[in-house]
Design a protein around this motif. Structure first.
Motif: not given
Length: 137
Positions: A91-92, A95-100, A105-106
């Motif tokens: 949401d910010n 960044t992105v997030t690995d759901p596993c 990551f930037s």
């Protein structure tokens, strides 16, 4: 002399057969989209990001940095890439997030900012014209 050479070569082979680090597979990417396409509307402003499915290993993310430059990454997480876990936009917008694994990551450079990931996201070349965005490798 032959025995010493054989011993050295055998040692090299023995130690080089260890486990190799996993990396995101390299697949051909050649994607083109017009800047007026509604799927990339978020890229009109700096800090905007979009995901595109069907390209790369797990899809791609195109991000417009605050300096106006475009950058693209494969959505496949660099942490245990064999799982083909696709990162999701946070949401910010930064960044992105690995759901596993929970790795983050930037979007500015693809670097890992939260463990357990330690490798950058796979990046792709981005070229732009006045009307189009090209992503390739």
């Amino acid at each position: 002399m032959k025995k010493a050479l054989l011993l050295v070569l055998t040692s090299i082979l023995f130690f080089s057969c260890g486990k190799t680090d996993s990396v995101v597979p390299s697949v051909p990417v050649n994607f083109r989209i017009t800047k007026t396409d509604p799927r990339v509307q978020a890229l009109t402003a700096a800090g905007g990001a979009v995901t595109i499915s069907g390209v790369g290993v797990a899809g791609i993310i195109i991000y417009r940095r605050f300096d106006g430059a475009y950058i693209a990454y494969d959505r496949c997480s660099s942490y245990q890439p064999e799982k083909l876990c696709a990162v999701n936009l946070d949401d910010n917008g930064l960044t992105v997030t690995d759901p596993c694994s929970g790795s983050k990551f930037s979007l500015d450079d693809g670097s890992p900012v939260k463990a357990p990931a330690s490798k950058y996201l796979r990046s792709y070349l981005v070229n732009t014209t006045q009307f189009e965005i090209f992503v390739s490798n």
